[in-house]
Each structure stands twice: as C-alpha cells, then as structure tokens.
Design a protein around this motif. Structure first.
Motif, short mmCIF file in Angstrom:
data_model
loop_
_atom_site.label_atom_id
_atom_site.label_comp_id
_atom_site.label_asym_id
_atom_site.label_seq_id
_atom_site.Cartn_x
_atom_site.Cartn_y
_atom_site.Cartn_z
N ALA A 11 0.86 -1.18 0.00
CA ALA A 11 0.00 0.00 0.00
C ALA A 11 0.89 1.22 0.00
N PRO A 12 0.42 2.36 -0.49
CA PRO A 12 1.23 3.56 -0.49
C PRO A 12 1.60 3.99 0.91
N ALA A 13 2.59 4.85 1.01
CA ALA A 13 3.11 5.24 2.31
C ALA A 13 2.10 6.01 3.14
N SER A 14 1.14 6.66 2.51
CA SER A 14 0.13 7.38 3.26
C SER A 14 -1.07 7.62 2.35
N THR A 101 -2.52 11.47 18.08
CA THR A 101 -3.47 12.16 17.22
C THR A 101 -2.81 12.87 16.04
N VAL A 102 -1.49 12.86 15.96
CA VAL A 102 -0.79 13.56 14.87
C VAL A 102 -0.48 12.59 13.73
N GLU A 103 0.17 11.49 14.04
CA GLU A 103 0.48 10.48 13.03
C GLU A 103 -0.78 9.66 12.76
N ARG A 104 -1.23 9.65 11.49
CA ARG A 104 -2.52 9.06 11.16
C ARG A 104 -2.42 7.67 10.54
N ASP A 105 -1.23 7.24 10.19
CA ASP A 105 -1.10 5.99 9.43
C ASP A 105 -1.17 4.77 10.33
N ARG A 116 5.69 -1.71 7.62
CA ARG A 116 5.13 -1.06 6.44
C ARG A 116 3.98 -0.16 6.85
N THR A 117 3.73 0.84 6.04
CA THR A 117 2.62 1.75 6.29
C THR A 117 1.42 1.31 5.47
N LEU A 118 0.34 1.01 6.16
CA LEU A 118 -0.87 0.62 5.48
C LEU A 118 -1.63 1.84 4.97
N GLY A 119 -1.44 2.97 5.63
CA GLY A 119 -2.09 4.21 5.23
C GLY A 119 -3.12 4.65 6.25
#
Length: 387
Positions: A11-14, A101-105, A116-119
């Motif tokens: 999945a894309p990084a964000s 609450t800042v980082e949403r991924d 990995r970042t799922l988004g």
C-alpha cells in the motif's frame, strides 16, 4: 487464500490507494471473548455488503489471544457453515493503530521485515461482540488515537455490556425493567443467598453472565436444585452474575439508528423471536446460530399498531438513556396486557445472515448494503474527541 496466509500489505506510504479519495474502512472482528466466532460471521456479512467501488476495505482480525492481524477480506471465509464456526488465525502480521493524534497511518509489521505503512484509516467498523471489544475497551483505544468508528462510545458501550448497570440506567430513566438481583464477583453464594433469590424472584428464573452476549452462559432454572450449577455456568463466562425473574410475554426486538445532523434516533419496525423447537427452552446460542430451523424470526412482528408504536418509542428512549451512538438493538418483552418491558440493549448487534437487526431494517425499507453504508456515514460525520 489460506486462513494462515497474510494478505498483501503493498500500500502507499500514506493516504488512500491509487490516490483516490475513497474512505478507507477497517472492518475489525474476532477478539478474545466467547463470541469470537459470531463476530467473524458478522464481519462476513458486513464485508459482503460494503461497496468496494465506494470504500477501500481493510479486514483486520483479532485472534482469540488478542493479536491484531491482517485478515482475508473474502466474505465467504467468515461464514458459519455446517456447524463450523469461523476463527481468526495468526497470520504472522501485526497491525498497529496510530499511537497519537498527529500520526494518522496504520502500520503493519511482518516477521523478519521492516514495518510497512498501510495508510490512513478513515473509520473503523468494530464488529466485536462481548468483553474486550463491545464493552468500551476497544472504543477507548480508538478514542485515544482520534480514530472515528461505528457505534457507541466508551460509556454507552460499557453500560450496554453490563446487564446490571444497564438495568439501573434504564430504570433510572423511567423505563420498565423486570425484577433482578446481582451476585457480585467473589465467593460462591451460600445456600441462604440462593434460597433468598428464589423467594424474591420466584421460579422459573434466568441466570446470566453480567457481561456476555449471544446467550452464552445463560441457564433457565425451573427448580431450586438447578441454581448452583446455573451460577457456576454463568461464572465460567463472567465472575459477576445477574439473576432475572422470568417474564411472561412475547420476545420482541427493535433496531435503532442514530439520527443525522442532530435529528433524533430512528427505530425500525419490531421483529419477534419465536422458538419452535422443544429442544430449546429459550433463545439460546444454538437456537440463534446453529439451528435456524428451530426458530422463527417474524419481521415485522404481528402486533397491534399502538403496541408497535410503543415498542419503537421505548427502543429510542432506551437508546438515548444509555447514550448510544450509531446503532443498537433493543430487546423487550410485550406482556399479555401489552406493557413493554425492556430486557436489554445491544450496542453492537449481530449482522450474520440469521441476525434480526438487519432483517428489521430491511422490513422497514433499508436494505443490508444501505444499512451498512448509513452506519459508515454516521461514523464519518461524527467528530472525534469529547462530544
């Protein structure tokens, strides 16, 4: 896909896949409670109903020991078939919610690989039933990360899960509930305490775990000598036990949906549960999920119009009294003199093919996919934080 094989995490990084603005919905199910399999079956229904052209869907299962894993999003994987109960297996992945609450991924960790970042997940559809999911614990976790989710918040979920607290809140709001007593956690009740229960409530009576659903651990007691074992059975699911007097009446249920843009909550047409197989003395786990032929679910219930209106009114009052959001199913008894007595409220009712909640809304004019879409829409429109 094999149940133990992890789905792809490419999945894309964000953000959302392919740069599209489709809301991403995490369907979350399984869990540590005795209702694990029912949660999986509920997820199968919701996964089938979600419009994949409208939503980006991510399936996440929680194993019976509490591990969050990427799961198969094929609805056929999560059905109850030939008595086989579905189960979330460990796929050797770990799904991690945002830690603030800042980082949403959402992150995915696989054995021997970097995270990995799922988004971004726009809304979680938490389809867990019972403790450690329906009782406010999961809702608190999502609140900490400012993640929107379908259904009631922490307090309403906790109150709705605990039959003792639920009855106190409902009665305090002027709603009629049946006579009951509570056996708190601790030492087993002595003979004098059990004798007093029978004297106060009469026979038959029902012994229930205070914080369980799907009729797990419930026993109908017709004789005093059955009471010790009934309490022991309930305590296999919860150290706190509720004992209820049996009520004479029809078992009627009503679905409730939260209102849009400040509008009041809405009630479905009621449905009625009729157990037709003599093997079941009440609407127990087997009758609900494994013996469909032994139960008749009548939607809408064959009630006089004024009684139907009263059931719907009581259902909305119960929803508001507990502070529910999104959805709930309110179970009542309609007595021979047409009084409406609240039995309990379920803040995350089942969505299995046998479940009354979607059937009642279908009878009211809202199809299963429309119902799921409405619930996601209500969650997306709700602010995060205190409300």
């Amino acid at each position: 896909m094999d149940a133990t094989t992890a789905p792809s995490t490419d999945a894309p990084a964000s953000g959302h896949p392919d740069g599209e603005a489709r809301p991403r919905v995490m369907v979350l199910f399984g869990g540590r409670s005795g209702e694990h399999a029912i949660s999986c079956a509920t997820a199968g229904g919701v996964l089938r109903a979600l419009d994949r052209d409208r939503y980006d869907v991510v399936a996440v299962g929680i194993t019976p020991d509490g591990q969050w894993v990427l799961a198969d999003d094929d609805p056929a994987r999560w059905v109850i078939e030939d008595g086989r109960l579905p189960r979330v297996e460990d796929t050797a992945t770990r799904v991690l919610l945002p830690q603030g609450t800042v980082e949403r991924d959402v992150q995915v960790v696989e054995s021997g690989r970097l995270a990995r970042t799922l988004g971004v997940v726009d809304v979680v559809f938490p389809l867990l039933h019972g403790p450690f999911g329906e009782d406010g614990t999961l809702q608190g976790l999502l609140e900490l990360a400012d993640v929107r989710y379908v259904g009631s918040g922490v307090l309403a979920s906790a109150v709705g899960m605990d039959k003792h607290m639920m009855k106190l809140v409902l009665a305090g709001s002027g709603l009629r509930v049946g006579p009951f007593r509570v056996l708190p956690a601790g030492a087993d009740p002595d003979a004098a305490t059990l004798d007093a229960l029978v004297a106060d409530l009469g026979l038959p009576l029902f012994v229930k775990p205070a914080r369980a659903g799907s009729s797990l651990g419930i026993t109908r007691v017709d004789r005093r000598d059955q009471l010790e074992e009934a309490v022991a059975e309930a305590r296999r699911h919860d150290p706190k036990v509720v004992v209820e007097a049996a009520l004479v009446g029809r078992e009627v249920e009503c679905g409730v949906l939260g209102g849009r843009d400040g509008a009041p909550a809405r009630a479905s047409l009621p449905g009625e549960v009729v157990v037709t197989d003599d093997r079941h003395t009440f609407y127990d786990f087997e009758a609900k999920y494994l013996d469909e032929a032994g139960v008749t679910l009548s939607c809408p219930a064959d009630l006089p119009e004024d009684v139907t209106d009263r059931v719907r009114e009581v259902a909305v009052r119960a929803f508001d009294a507990v502070g529910c959001e999104g959805l709930a199913r309110v179970d009542v008894f309609v007595t021979p003199d047409d009084e409406v007595v609240v039995n309990e409220i379920n803040t995350m009712p089942g969505f299995t093919p046998y479940s009354m909640y979607p059937r009642m809304w279908e009878a009211t004019g809202m199809s299963y996919p429309e119902l799921v879409d409405e619930l996601v829409g209500l969650a997306l429109a709700r602010p995060t934080g205190l409300r």
